[in-house]
Structure formats: C-alpha cells, structure tokens
Write an enzyme that holds these catalytic residues in place. Structure first.
Site, PDB file in Angstrom:
ATOM      1  N   ALA A  24     -10.463 -14.931  -2.706  1.00 60.10           N
ATOM      2  CA  ALA A  24      -9.641 -13.857  -2.128  1.00 60.10           C
ATOM      3  C   ALA A  24     -10.430 -12.571  -1.896  1.00 60.10           C
ATOM      4  CB  ALA A  24      -8.444 -13.570  -3.029  1.00 60.10           C
TER       5      ALA A  24
ATOM      6  N   GLY B 100     -11.930 -11.176   1.596  1.00 62.47           N
ATOM      7  CA  GLY B 100     -11.173 -10.400   2.571  1.00 62.47           C
ATOM      8  C   GLY B 100     -10.213  -9.406   1.946  1.00 62.47           C
ATOM      9  N   HIS B 101     -10.186  -9.272   0.620  1.00 71.95           N
ATOM     10  CA  HIS B 101      -9.187  -8.419  -0.054  1.00 71.95           C
ATOM     11  C   HIS B 101      -9.835  -7.602  -1.157  1.00 71.95           C
ATOM     12  CE1 HIS B 101      -5.346  -7.470  -2.177  1.00 71.95           C
ATOM     13  NE2 HIS B 101      -4.853  -7.621  -0.984  1.00 71.95           N
ATOM     14  N   PHE B 102     -10.537  -6.685  -1.007  1.00 63.47           N
ATOM     15  CA  PHE B 102     -11.105  -6.079   0.194  1.00 63.47           C
ATOM     16  C   PHE B 102     -12.604  -6.053  -0.025  1.00 63.47           C
ATOM     17  CE2 PHE B 102      -6.866  -4.354  -0.505  1.00 63.47           C
ATOM     18  CZ  PHE B 102      -6.244  -4.641   0.696  1.00 63.47           C
TER      19      PHE B 102
ATOM     20  N   VAL C 213      -9.826  -6.057  -4.798  1.00 69.02           N
ATOM     21  CA  VAL C 213      -8.594  -5.938  -5.577  1.00 69.02           C
ATOM     22  C   VAL C 213      -7.943  -7.314  -5.575  1.00 69.02           C
ATOM     23  CG1 VAL C 213      -6.310  -4.872  -5.702  1.00 69.02           C
ATOM     24  CG2 VAL C 213      -8.267  -3.515  -4.953  1.00 69.02           C
TER      25      VAL C 213
END
Length: 153
Positions: free
Chosen positions: A54, A57-59, A64
């Site tokens: 994750a 792309g987050h972030f 996070v």
C-alpha cells in the site's frame, strides 16, 4: 472491577491463521491473534513495515497505512476469534463483511508501528457476528469501528 473472561487461545500464529482464514498476501492483514477469551474477545497484531504494498501509492513521499486496511484487519481478527472460538468451525471458511458502523480514524499509522486490534463481540445470530474494534498503537486508539461479518462454508 469486572473480572476478565478466561483465555481459550493464548496465541494464534500466522500458520494457524492461514489454516483458519481464506485470505492470502497481499490481503492477509494480521500477523497473529493473542488472548482469545471465552467472551469472544481478542487482540489481532499487525507489524507495519515500510515494504507494505500500500505504501507504493499511499503516499510515496509520506507513507501512511490506509485506514480501510485497518478496518479489514479488524474483520479478519474478528473472523479468527469467531472461527477458533466455536467448536466445529476450525476448517477454512469464507468470511464476508456485512456492516461497518461508527468508523473513526484518529491518528495516522506509520511504517514501524505495531497495530493492536482489540476486538470484542457485540453479538451473534447464527453465522453472523458483530464486533467492536479499537485499533491501538502504543496504547493510543488510532481507529475504531463496529464491524459485522458472516461465516460461510
């Protein structure tokens, strides 16, 4: 002061979780479950690492851990508690979300954190279960929700 319910399972490790839930990488979001009690409560554990898929792309600039993944992990923890607690339900089963209510995100979870999913049963009807969950990092609540799930063959 109320007395705690007796512990039925002190530790459900990753190997037992893989035998209990149908989830697999990258959607298996708990590493172990501890202190499953006779009152259908327990604690799921997730060690958040920087190489979680994750975080790509987050972030990318400020990783996070996604809140929706914490809610899914609450449901997975509840699934392990339900399946392990009831005689005759040890075989792998499908666990489907029914409801998510009163969901709140309080603080960001970062790489290096260990999340504890404190789950307690709110009720059960046939194959449907409802739990309240508090996700905690270092004893502080970072997310909370009421989740409902259905166990099927």
């Amino acid at each position: 002061m109320t007395e705690e319910s007796p512990i039925k399972f002190e530790l459900v490790d990753i190997n037992a979780i893989l035998q209990t839930l149908p989830h697999r990488f990258p959607m298996l979001l708990i590493d172990r479950v501890i202190n499953i009690r006779a009152d259908y409560s327990g604690i799921g554990i997730k060690n958040v690492t920087f190489n979680e898929p994750a975080f790509q792309g987050h972030f990318p600039e400020r990783p996070v851990y996604p809140g929706v993944m914490m809610i899914e992990a609450m449901a997975q923890t509840a699934g392990v508690i339900g399946i392990k607690s009831v005689e005759g339900t040890e075989k792998p089963r499908a666990v489907y979300f029914l409801t998510i209510d009163k969901c709140k995100f309080r603080k960001p979870v970062l790489p290096g954190d260990t999340i504890e999913y404190h789950m307690r049963s709110l009720g059960r009807r046939k194959s449907m279960w409802w739990f309240h969950g508090d996700a905690k990092v270092n004893g502080q609540v970072v997310a909370e929700a009421d989740v409902g799930a259905m166990l099927t063959d």
